[in-house]
Design a protein around this motif. Sequence first.
Motif, short mmCIF file in Angstrom:
data_model
loop_
_atom_site.label_atom_id
_atom_site.label_comp_id
_atom_site.label_asym_id
_atom_site.label_seq_id
_atom_site.Cartn_x
_atom_site.Cartn_y
_atom_site.Cartn_z
N THR A 325 71.02 48.48 13.28
CA THR A 325 71.66 47.99 11.84
C THR A 325 70.16 48.48 11.30
OG1 THR A 325 72.89 46.56 13.37
CG2 THR A 325 72.08 46.15 10.65
N ARG A 436 82.31 48.93 16.07
CA ARG A 436 82.05 48.24 16.43
C ARG A 436 82.31 46.18 15.61
NH1 ARG A 436 79.18 47.09 21.07
NH2 ARG A 436 77.63 45.40 20.52
N GLN A 437 82.57 46.57 14.69
CA GLN A 437 82.96 45.14 13.55
C GLN A 437 84.00 44.84 13.98
OE1 GLN A 437 80.41 42.93 11.69
NE2 GLN A 437 79.44 44.66 12.80
#
Length: 438
Positions: A325, A436-437
Amino acid sequence: MIPSVIGKTFLKTYNEKYNKQFSPKEFFEKEYWELFYNHPKYLQWVTNSPFVQMKKGQKPHLLTEIDRKEKLENLFEKAENEIPDASFALGFPASESKEFASTSGLVSEVLIPVDEDEVYLSWIGSSLGIGVAGGFTILFDDPVITLQTYEGWKVYRKYLNDPVLEKLRGNQINTWNGQWLTYSLNPEDYREDFDFSTLYNHKIFKVDTSLTEVNTVQWSRLFFSLSLQFSQEEMMGYVYGFGQTNKTIGFIPFQFKSGNQIKDVYKQLFGGIYSNPKDFESLFGMHIKRACELGSIGLQALRPDGLKKYMKEDKNLTFKKEEDTINYQAYKTWLVAMLTKNKEEITDYTMDLAKIIQKYRAGGTKLDRKTLIEKELFASPSKKGFIEALTKMIKDLDGGDLLNIKQLKDEVHLMTNEEYGYFCTLLKFDYAFVERQA
């Protein structure tokens, strides 16, 4: 020679600030020598110089004040009576008469008349060099930078003389200069009441059971600190390296406004400032030698070193680790800065496109759409392959998504190859983030 020029700039500034009228020799004897060499631990080790030429049985930490004074007089005698060479005039060529040795650096073939003052100024200027990771040193001919560097000399000397810090290594003045400027010119970090523990917490020092030493700062962190002081300036730096074989890169423009541009883009994309500035800023910047090969050090040179593999290979961030991230934010910040460097408005356009592409993939029942996106769209090294992959997607889109993808086709067609490389990588990262979210 270049160090002498820097030394002259500094001495003029020093005399003005402290209301002195020191000549180069007077400053050398009363200030420089007292700080650097009139102690058991030196601030700088200059090979073959009078200060390191020891008689039988002599060692620097065992010298008496009389011994140290004798070495100073030896330098005075050489400066007054001999043709300057690298053993007592820093930045000058070695003493070979026919050709320059491989240990010569910062040398010009132009015959420049020199006098005794040049010798002392060369020591002062060389000690103002700013060491950065990669084995190179930078000289800036700037009054503010040189004077601030000098203020740091006194701090380093204080720590070297502190009996509690007896394991602190000497002879690291250029390395220290880099860390000191990075810390002291950054108002977000600097505190008037700092102490050794403060600097240790900022990772300026490395401490273990047998040795304490100054860590070498990354050039990008120094760059970001200087950009706070010289926010809209371009400043010429002289980049070189002293070692077994000396290296001279030469004069390189430093575009400090690029440091603030990175921060502005991050603020607009993610809001506020990054939670750990030191770690985040350390992600930026290719190797200093590669950066200099670009011809100037600015936005392009700040490319995060880890980004290159994602631009050249069929790889993407997985977001399985926390560091992914942080890397994503750094990579995206730089890519957006490159794509918008000539534009006033910064938009998160690729994030909207990534959501459309992710929605398209999620609407498939087999792996064909996933394969199309990952193996054709993002893996294409050329605009042609990217556009062909978009064309295959269009038949399964409608409404606003269809219009956006058609518009994307037209925009990619008009991009330069360089812009396409940045854009495709950025879109790939945003897609991985959205995926990914989901």
